[in-house]
Design a protein around this motif. Structure first.
Motif, short mmCIF file in Angstrom:
data_model
loop_
_atom_site.label_atom_id
_atom_site.label_comp_id
_atom_site.label_asym_id
_atom_site.label_seq_id
_atom_site.Cartn_x
_atom_site.Cartn_y
_atom_site.Cartn_z
N ILE A 71 -11.61 84.93 36.22
CA ILE A 71 -12.42 83.83 35.70
C ILE A 71 -13.20 84.24 34.46
O ILE A 71 -13.29 83.48 33.49
N VAL A 72 -13.77 85.44 34.46
CA VAL A 72 -14.60 85.88 33.34
C VAL A 72 -13.77 86.57 32.27
O VAL A 72 -13.87 86.24 31.08
N LEU A 73 -12.92 87.52 32.68
CA LEU A 73 -12.20 88.34 31.71
C LEU A 73 -10.98 87.64 31.12
O LEU A 73 -10.72 87.75 29.92
N SER A 74 -10.25 86.93 31.92
CA SER A 74 -8.97 86.38 31.43
C SER A 74 -8.71 84.96 31.89
O SER A 74 -7.64 84.67 32.45
N PRO A 75 -9.64 84.02 31.67
CA PRO A 75 -9.33 82.63 32.04
C PRO A 75 -8.25 82.02 31.15
O PRO A 75 -7.64 81.01 31.51
N PHE A 76 -8.02 82.65 29.99
CA PHE A 76 -7.05 82.10 29.03
C PHE A 76 -5.66 82.68 29.21
O PHE A 76 -4.76 82.38 28.40
N ALA A 77 -5.44 83.53 30.24
CA ALA A 77 -4.16 84.22 30.37
C ALA A 77 -2.99 83.24 30.51
O ALA A 77 -2.05 83.25 29.71
N HIS A 78 -3.04 82.39 31.52
CA HIS A 78 -1.95 81.43 31.71
C HIS A 78 -1.82 80.46 30.53
O HIS A 78 -0.69 80.20 30.07
N PRO A 79 -2.91 79.91 30.00
CA PRO A 79 -2.76 79.08 28.79
C PRO A 79 -2.12 79.82 27.64
O PRO A 79 -1.32 79.25 26.89
N LEU A 80 -2.46 81.10 27.47
CA LEU A 80 -1.86 81.88 26.39
C LEU A 80 -0.35 81.98 26.55
O LEU A 80 0.40 81.81 25.58
N PHE A 81 0.12 82.23 27.76
CA PHE A 81 1.57 82.34 27.98
C PHE A 81 2.27 81.02 27.65
O PHE A 81 3.23 80.97 26.87
N THR A 82 1.77 79.95 28.24
CA THR A 82 2.46 78.67 28.14
C THR A 82 2.34 78.05 26.76
O THR A 82 3.21 77.26 26.35
N VAL A 83 1.28 78.38 26.03
CA VAL A 83 1.12 77.87 24.67
C VAL A 83 2.30 78.30 23.79
O VAL A 83 2.70 77.57 22.87
N LEU A 84 2.87 79.46 24.05
CA LEU A 84 4.05 79.90 23.29
C LEU A 84 5.21 78.92 23.48
O LEU A 84 5.91 78.59 22.52
N THR A 85 5.38 78.45 24.70
CA THR A 85 6.40 77.41 24.94
C THR A 85 6.04 76.13 24.22
O THR A 85 6.90 75.46 23.62
N GLY A 86 4.75 75.75 24.27
CA GLY A 86 4.30 74.54 23.59
C GLY A 86 4.51 74.61 22.09
O GLY A 86 4.88 73.59 21.47
N LEU A 143 -3.37 83.16 18.18
CA LEU A 143 -2.95 81.80 18.54
C LEU A 143 -4.08 80.80 18.30
O LEU A 143 -3.82 79.65 17.92
N THR A 144 -5.34 81.22 18.51
CA THR A 144 -6.46 80.33 18.22
C THR A 144 -6.51 80.03 16.72
O THR A 144 -6.71 78.87 16.32
N TRP A 145 -6.33 81.05 15.90
CA TRP A 145 -6.31 80.83 14.45
C TRP A 145 -5.15 79.92 14.06
O TRP A 145 -5.32 79.02 13.22
N LEU A 146 -3.99 80.11 14.67
CA LEU A 146 -2.83 79.28 14.35
C LEU A 146 -3.10 77.82 14.69
O LEU A 146 -2.77 76.91 13.92
N ALA A 147 -3.73 77.58 15.85
CA ALA A 147 -4.00 76.20 16.26
C ALA A 147 -5.00 75.54 15.30
O ALA A 147 -4.82 74.39 14.90
N PHE A 184 -3.41 94.01 23.36
CA PHE A 184 -2.45 92.93 23.13
C PHE A 184 -3.01 91.54 23.42
O PHE A 184 -2.92 90.64 22.58
N MET A 185 -3.59 91.34 24.61
CA MET A 185 -3.99 90.00 25.01
C MET A 185 -5.07 89.42 24.12
O MET A 185 -4.98 88.27 23.67
N VAL A 186 -6.12 90.21 23.86
CA VAL A 186 -7.21 89.69 23.02
C VAL A 186 -6.74 89.40 21.60
O VAL A 186 -7.02 88.31 21.06
N PRO A 187 -6.01 90.31 20.93
CA PRO A 187 -5.49 89.97 19.59
C PRO A 187 -4.54 88.77 19.61
O PRO A 187 -4.58 87.94 18.70
#
Length: 455
Positions: free
Chosen positions: A242-257, A319-323, A311-314
């Protein structure tokens, strides 16, 4: 009705100081002849596709889909509660809810230029939380047990399941929601930002259900061994997920999006590209997911933190910059496409600059709300959304990505703009002048004549 000429161009209310609609330059007239349709009159019915058969109607499909999602939700809740127990389920539900509003707000913020309908986003979230989670929990459990039976090595089966099976199953299940919206809500799926937002909502729903399971199981372990506080398994799980990696699953699936978003921008004749880009995005999502799961399974706690920091943080920052960059590009598209409609007499000259600025759009809504009332503010908001869709429609037509219904869709959007232009035109002109987007005489607060929204 023929294309409006300089003599028959639509005129604003009769005020001596307000901005006027310009005559159509000959060069712009020729450019717009093959794009613009007849002036839509008040009361003209909206464009609607030809009637479909009963089993292909939107109402029937929506009813079937809602029923299936509800059944999946009941089944997945029962399975999670069976694994975690009642107390663990309630604790996991409460803790897993915390990051959901933040993630949904962040993805909705990215979609401010051309907000997609909430029904699509709620479907994506529900699919991730119910259908995708149910598919994942059943398929992962079955595959892990089969591998354990075949190899007689439960430990290796768990590692292989987390590193190989889970990424393939989970990302495929989440990608199904993006595919459905891409196919059946194509009008609302216009580019990369739409792909990112739909993927983000789907993954947020999936992570929500998964977090209930992990946090509920962690609470059950604490109950068995009698630990509590910061040293508990629940606290450690909460910190990681919840604190460290709440964006993990969104990060993975955003690549598909992103893959689907790039396919939406591709020309219709580029069939291979339109198929290959979503598949490439899905493969990348599976690969990053496998790296994330394998970092803890194969390399222990320090491997997890190494992958997270290196890897994950960069990747999340990139991806945030790209969006955000893509959203700014959408605003530039508006500033490039709408002047053609202004030159043809459909929009005021100040409207394209105002519509290409988020600050000016907000100011226009506030001006209309203060001057004419809440209904006028809502009308300006709708006007901005329709004008944005019109700009993207023209942009896709230039790229060869539009279908044969371009003229009908353009007619529909122009009709909606025509209905709201009496209050939206002066509001956007005021915002353009107030934000320095254009230089023009300041309009009177009562520009536009009587308040059409006064009861």
């Amino acid at each position: 009705m023929s294309q409006p000429s300089a003599q028959h161009a639509p005129q604003p209310p009769n005020t001596p100081t307000g901005p006027s609609y310009p005559a159509v330059p000959a060069c712009e007239q020729r450019q717009m002849d093959h794009l613009l349709t007849a002036v839509p009159q008040r009361g003209r019915p909206r464009y609607r596709p030809r009637a479909a058969r009963v089993w292909r109607s939107k109402a029937v499909r929506a009813g079937v889909l809602i029923t299936l999602l509800a059944l999946c939700g009941l089944v997945i809740l029962a399975l999670v509660r069976e694994q975690t127990g009642t107390h663990g389920f309630l604790v996991g539900l409460g803790l897993a809810t915390l990051p959901v509003p933040l993630l949904m707000t962040a993805f909705r913020w990215l979609d401010r230029v051309e907000p997609g309908p909430w029904r699509n986003l709620l479907f994506a979230f529900s699919w991730g939380a119910c259908a995708a989670a149910l598919i994942a929990i059943i398929a992962n459990t079955f595959a892990t047990r089969w591998i354990a039976t075949a190899t007689a090595d439960p430990a290796s089966a768990d590692t292989l399941g987390a590193t190989v099976i889970a990424p393939v199953v989970e990302e495929s299940a989440k990608a199904a929601a993006i595919l459905l919206i891409f196919l059946f809500r194509r009008r609302d799926f216009t580019g990369i930002v739409d792909g990112v937002v739909v993927a983000g909502f789907t993954a947020t729903g999936f992570a929500f259900t998964e977090n209930i399971l992990y946090l509920g199981n962690a609470f059950g372990e604490d109950q068995e061994i009698g630990t509590s506080g910061l040293a508990s398994v629940t606290a450690a799980t909460f910190f990681v997920r919840i604190v460290l990696s709440p964006f993990a699953h969104p990060l993975f699936t955003v690549l598909t999006g992103i893959g689907f978003g790039m396919a939406a921008l591709a020309a219709r004749r580029r069939r291979i590209r339109r198929i290959a880009l979503p598949l490439l995005g899905l493969v990348l999502a599976m690969g990053v997911h496998a790296l994330w799961n394998g970092s803890a399974s194969l390399f222990g706690l320090w491997g997890f933190y190494a992958v997270y920091g290196a890897f994950m943080v960069p990747a999340f920052g990139l991806l945030t910059w790209l969006a955000i960059w893509t959203r700014q590009r959408e605003l530039r598209t508006i500033s490039l496409q709408l002047p053609a409609y202004a030159a043809a007499g459909w929009l005021l000259p100040a409207e394209p600059p105002a519509l290409s600025s988020m600050r000016a759009r907000t100011m226009a809504r506030d001006f209309a709300r203060r001057t004419y009332g809440p209904a006028a503010g809502h009308a300006v908001s709708e006007y901005e959304a329709f004008a944005t869709s019109l700009a993207f429609l023209r942009h896709r037509a230039h790229r060869g990505a539009m279908g044969p219904d371009f003229a009908e869709r353009e007619q529909e959007l122009l009709h909606h703009l025509w209905q709201r232009r009496e209050v939206a035109g002066p509001s956007l002109s005021y915002a353009a002048q107030a934000t320095g987007r254009v230089r023009m005489p300041p309009p009177y607060r009562n520009y536009g004549g009587p308040n059409p929204y006064r009861i």
